[in-house]
Design a protein around this motif. Structure first.
Motif, PDB file in Angstrom:
ATOM      1  N   GLY A  60      24.416  22.680  43.429  1.00  0.00           N
ATOM      2  CA  GLY A  60      23.896  21.450  44.041  1.00  0.00           C
ATOM      3  C   GLY A  60      24.290  21.326  45.504  1.00  0.00           C
ATOM      4  N   GLU A  61      25.551  21.622  45.756  1.00  0.00           N
ATOM      5  CA  GLU A  61      26.093  21.581  47.121  1.00  0.00           C
ATOM      6  C   GLU A  61      25.395  22.615  48.018  1.00  0.00           C
ATOM      7  OE1 GLU A  61      30.367  23.008  48.860  1.00  0.00           O
ATOM      8  OE2 GLU A  61      30.398  22.047  46.895  1.00  0.00           O
ATOM      9  N   LEU A  62      25.155  23.797  47.451  1.00  0.00           N
ATOM     10  CA  LEU A  62      24.515  24.884  48.191  1.00  0.00           C
ATOM     11  C   LEU A  62      23.097  24.483  48.608  1.00  0.00           C
ATOM     12  CD1 LEU A  62      24.271  27.883  49.114  1.00  0.00           C
ATOM     13  CD2 LEU A  62      23.770  28.479  46.732  1.00  0.00           C
ATOM     14  N   VAL A  63      22.327  23.960  47.657  1.00  0.00           N
ATOM     15  CA  VAL A  63      20.938  23.564  47.945  1.00  0.00           C
ATOM     16  C   VAL A  63      20.921  22.408  48.948  1.00  0.00           C
ATOM     17  CG1 VAL A  63      18.864  22.527  46.948  1.00  0.00           C
ATOM     18  CG2 VAL A  63      20.001  24.437  45.776  1.00  0.00           C
ATOM     19  N   GLU A  64      21.799  21.446  48.740  1.00  0.00           N
ATOM     20  CA  GLU A  64      21.874  20.287  49.648  1.00  0.00           C
ATOM     21  C   GLU A  64      22.159  20.745  51.092  1.00  0.00           C
ATOM     22  OE1 GLU A  64      24.385  16.078  49.969  1.00  0.00           O
ATOM     23  OE2 GLU A  64      24.951  17.576  48.469  1.00  0.00           O
TER      24      GLU A  64
END
Ligand code: CMP
Length: 139
Positions: A60-64
């Motif tokens: 999630g952090e990566l995509v964000e």
């Protein structure tokens, strides 16, 4: 033999105006930029690109992060391009990267690590096709 790899200059680098600095390190390392475009990835594009990491806790952090600001996607060409690019980038975690590598010199953290590079010839072909049409690549 001459081959190609796929590279992304990530948001931490475009934000700090390091597109040129990163590209110079790639070129000085023996790679040629045969396609390049600045894009703002959509959520769907980023989720699709990183689908292999879907189950990872940092997904999630990566995509964000990847949709937070523009990136520059590039196709790089040269002798053993995938391996060469990985040497120029250095280890994923900048604190493990060798001196003189992009990530050691420029990256902020394991997430904000300035560049992505394909990890195999097979993935390079898939990743290049994800962002570029054949006619956009000029060798
Ligand atoms: P990249 O080569 O773009 O492919 C997957 C990315 O996940 C990787 O670079 C890192 O930036 C990111 N990544 C790997 N481990 C972590 C982590 N522990 N926390 C945040 N991001 C990570």
């Amino acid at each position: 033999t001459v081959s190609r790899t796929f590279s992304i200059i990530k948001p931490d680098a475009t934000r700090r105006n390091l597109t040129g600095a990163v590209t110079k390190m790639l070129e000085d390392g023996g790679l040629r930029v045969v396609a390049s475009k600045r894009i703002h990835m959509t959520q769907a594009q980023a989720e699709g690109f990183y689908a292999v990491h879907k189950e990872r806790p940092f997904f999630g952090e990566l995509v964000e992060f990847m949709v937070s600001e523009p990136v520059v996607v590039q196709v790089l060409e040269g002798e053993n391009a995938v391996l060469r690019n990985r040497e120029i980038m250095g280890a994923t975690n900048p604190s493990d990267a060798d001196a003189g590598t992009i990530r050691k010199e420029l990256a902020l953290s394991i997430g904000e690590n300035t560049v992505h590079g394909s990890d195999s010839e097979e993935n390079a072909a898939i990743e290049i096709a994800y962002f570029f049409k054949d006619e956009e690549i000029v060798g």
